[in-house]
Design an enzyme around this catalytic site. Structure first.
Site, PDB file in Angstrom:
ATOM      1  N   LYS A  15      -3.781  -1.697  17.743  1.00 19.47           N
ATOM      2  CA  LYS A  15      -4.924  -2.347  18.738  1.00 19.47           C
ATOM      3  C   LYS A  15      -4.518  -4.099  18.543  1.00 19.47           C
ATOM      4  O   LYS A  15      -4.902  -4.674  19.673  1.00 19.47           O
ATOM      5  CB  LYS A  15      -6.412  -1.876  18.316  1.00 19.47           C
ATOM      6  CG  LYS A  15      -6.679  -0.681  18.423  1.00 19.47           C
ATOM      7  CD  LYS A  15      -7.819  -0.334  18.012  1.00 19.47           C
ATOM      8  CE  LYS A  15      -8.181  -0.415  16.489  1.00 19.47           C
ATOM      9  NZ  LYS A  15      -7.106   0.551  15.525  1.00 19.47           N
ATOM     10  N   HIS A  40      -5.816  -6.128  11.806  1.00 19.42           N
ATOM     11  CA  HIS A  40      -5.057  -6.016  13.087  1.00 19.42           C
ATOM     12  C   HIS A  40      -3.773  -6.966  12.913  1.00 19.42           C
ATOM     13  O   HIS A  40      -3.857  -8.359  12.914  1.00 19.42           O
ATOM     14  CB  HIS A  40      -6.200  -6.417  14.119  1.00 19.42           C
ATOM     15  CG  HIS A  40      -6.994  -5.259  14.141  1.00 19.42           C
ATOM     16  ND1 HIS A  40      -8.153  -5.454  15.281  1.00 19.42           N
ATOM     17  CD2 HIS A  40      -7.166  -4.121  13.800  1.00 19.42           C
ATOM     18  CE1 HIS A  40      -8.720  -4.245  15.310  1.00 19.42           C
ATOM     19  NE2 HIS A  40      -8.168  -3.492  14.318  1.00 19.42           N
ATOM     20  N   THR A 293      -4.168  -3.552   5.276  1.00 22.47           N
ATOM     21  CA  THR A 293      -5.449  -4.134   4.545  1.00 22.47           C
ATOM     22  C   THR A 293      -5.154  -3.755   2.974  1.00 22.47           C
ATOM     23  O   THR A 293      -5.352  -4.429   2.112  1.00 22.47           O
ATOM     24  CB  THR A 293      -6.878  -3.442   4.908  1.00 22.47           C
ATOM     25  OG1 THR A 293      -6.885  -3.933   6.309  1.00 22.47           O
ATOM     26  CG2 THR A 293      -7.888  -4.086   4.133  1.00 22.47           C
ATOM     27  N   PRO A 297       0.646   3.767   1.578  1.00 24.41           N
ATOM     28  CA  PRO A 297       1.306   4.391   2.617  1.00 24.41           C
ATOM     29  C   PRO A 297       0.388   5.292   3.565  1.00 24.41           C
ATOM     30  O   PRO A 297      -0.370   5.781   3.086  1.00 24.41           O
ATOM     31  CB  PRO A 297       2.142   5.266   1.860  1.00 24.41           C
ATOM     32  CG  PRO A 297       1.803   5.325   0.247  1.00 24.41           C
ATOM     33  CD  PRO A 297       0.763   4.294   0.238  1.00 24.41           C
ATOM     34  N   LYS A 324       4.551   1.847  19.752  1.00 24.35           N
ATOM     35  CA  LYS A 324       5.503   2.334  18.824  1.00 24.35           C
ATOM     36  C   LYS A 324       6.480   3.609  19.338  1.00 24.35           C
ATOM     37  O   LYS A 324       6.811   4.476  18.289  1.00 24.35           O
ATOM     38  CB  LYS A 324       4.958   2.697  17.584  1.00 24.35           C
ATOM     39  CG  LYS A 324       4.096   1.663  16.918  1.00 24.35           C
ATOM     40  CD  LYS A 324       3.889   1.719  15.467  1.00 24.35           C
ATOM     41  CE  LYS A 324       4.214   0.901  14.512  1.00 24.35           C
ATOM     42  NZ  LYS A 324       3.676   0.958  13.126  1.00 24.35           N
ATOM     43  N   ASP A 326       9.494   3.222  20.216  1.00 17.75           N
ATOM     44  CA  ASP A 326      10.793   3.131  19.289  1.00 17.75           C
ATOM     45  C   ASP A 326      10.975   3.675  17.944  1.00 17.75           C
ATOM     46  O   ASP A 326      12.101   4.158  17.656  1.00 17.75           O
ATOM     47  CB  ASP A 326      11.237   1.557  19.019  1.00 17.75           C
ATOM     48  CG  ASP A 326      10.296   0.901  18.408  1.00 17.75           C
ATOM     49  OD1 ASP A 326       8.887   1.096  18.599  1.00 17.75           O
ATOM     50  OD2 ASP A 326      10.536  -0.001  17.466  1.00 17.75           O
TER      51      ASP A 326
END
Ligand code: IMP
Length: 421
Positions: A15, A40, A293, A297, A324, A326
């Site tokens: 976002k 973000h 943050t 994982p 995303k 790719d």
């Protein structure tokens, strides 16, 4: 046009980069919920910025960036974020903070750590930023608000009440006087930003200014509509905007839902399309799926169409933003979940109860991967045919069109697909 941007999955959909891109075309960017549990990420010319409380539009000088009343603010974290941005010469003249936003106190973080420990295997996997306990105090009507930091008498009285209500363990380990002095100092440092942001946002709307409402976390972490109790403590869906900003629902024109082309989740809780093993690791590595943050994982899984339809319903989505693509480039086959099998029946609606969700098995369609680099593509038409087919299938499943597509983290890596939008 006043646009809401929300996450359609369990957060981390990208976002930040979407807000940064769309900020170019609006006058104000407003956060309405969450706190420094959010992270973000925005990449500009190779430089990485991670925003926790400051709206992700702040890199565009002259745009109002507003932290609304629905956010819970850790003043120490906000000041650290402000100072770090100042060191990088980011203009903060238009940053504003709601006087009614609630404050994260030192005991909130302590309470959260202890509760998570006491839950043991039943822990939620929170970010330990004190967000849940701060919202708890808000609802329990003992919360301390940003405006209180500007009034010593009020702050002292509220702290007195909180110290009476705090369990002994926390009370004995904290010094009320120290907290009072420290938080008054925070108030002093933040006062230039503090205002009634509901008045400000409504004035902007009256002047026909365009506003972007920046959601944090995602629909499945919503306190009401998420996978309760494995959720965050705020209303992350589009409905939270009005309450978290102080505007009426008639002031919202459009709702965009952001989704990754696969799914991730941080923390505990059911995740039907989670991939165990090598394919999951590929997504984690290629997608750099580590919390912005906490650094934890992220669990990775296939795209879940049941979740997309659910998010479309809960948020009233007008359009999708996919990110995303790719990350899937190297896979020779890609699965996409279209429904769940629950008690031997195929279901298309997301189950409301977490226990039922645990029993759901994804029903997959398999598509061929494109096995080509898409990260440098700049026009939809130039994407491999198989990638286009995958995107079209997502549109069909969600009954939504894709408005924007992100192919790499840079600003120019987001392309607009639908010029009418
Ligand atoms: P809390 O918001 O720290 O209370 O954490 C509650 C749940 O929400 C945990 O599973 C966290 O991992 C998750 N969560 C909170 N914020 C984010 C976020 O920004 N991205 C992804 N997950 C989040």
């Amino acid at each position: 046009m006043n646009i809401v941007v929300v996450g359609t999955q369990w957060g981390d959909e990208g976002k930040g980069r979407v807000i940064d891109f769309l900020s170019q075309e609006v006058d104000a960017i407003v956060r309405f919920q969450g706190g420094s549990n959010a992270g973000h990420t925005v990449v500009v010319d190779g430089e990485i910025f991670v925003f926790h409380l400051v709206p992700s539009g702040i890199l565009h000088p002259g745009k109002s960036c507003i932290i609304g009343n629905g956010v819970v603010v850790d003043p120490a974290e906000l000041l650290a974020e402000i100072e770090a941005l100042q060191r990088r010469n980011v203009d903060l003249k238009e940053l504003r903070l709601s006087s009614s936003a609630h404050i994260v106190m030192p005991y909130h973080k302590e309470i959260e750590k202890m509760e998570e420990k006491q839950r043991g295997k039943k822990k939620i996997g929170t970010t330990k930023k004190g967000v849940g306990p701060a919202y708890t105090d808000k609802i329990a009507r003992r919360g301390i608000r940003v405006g209180d930091l500007l009034n010593e008498k009020v702050l002292a009285e509220k702290l007195d009440v909180n110290f009476v209500l705090l369990p002994n363990y926390f009370r004995l380990n904290l010094c009320k006087k120290d907290i009072l002095n420290r938080y008054l100092e925070y108030g002093d440092k933040l006062k230039e930003y503090i205002t009634d942001t509901s008045v400000l946002v409504n004035q902007l709307i009256k002047k026909d200014k365009e506003i972007l409402f920046e959601g944090a976390q995602g629909t499945l972490l919503d306190i009401d509509h998420g996978t309760y109790p494995f959720v965050t403590s705020s209303c992350t869906s589009a409905g939270g905007v009005c309450i978290g900003v102080g505007i009426g629902p008639t002031r919202i024109d459009r709702v965009l839902g952001v989704a990754k082309v696969y799914t991730t989740r941080v923390g505990e809780g059911p995740f039907p399309t989670e991939i165990e093993g090598r394919e999951g690791e590929i997504l984690q590595e290629r997608g750099k799926e580590y919390g912005a943050t906490t650094g934890r994982p992220r669990r990775c899984g296939w795209f879940d169409g049941v979740i997309l339809r659910y998010a479309a319903r809960i948020n009233g989505l007008d359009e999708l933003v996919l990110t995303k693509l790719d990350v899937l480039d190297k896979l020779d086959r890609i699965k996409i979940c279209t429904a769940y099998k629950y008690k031997d029946k195929a279901i298309e609606d997301f189950p409301f109860q977490v226990d039922s969700l645990r029993e759901c098995e994804p029903i997959y369609e398999e598509m061929e991967g494109w096995e080509e680099d898409t990260s440098r593509v700049s026009r939809y038409e130039d994407l491999p045919e198989k990638a286009q087919a995958y995107l079209r299938r997502i549109e069909e499943i969600g009954e939504l069109s894709i408005g924007y597509l992100s192919l790499n983290p840079e600003r120019a890596g987001l392309i607009k697909l639908n010029d009418e939008s």
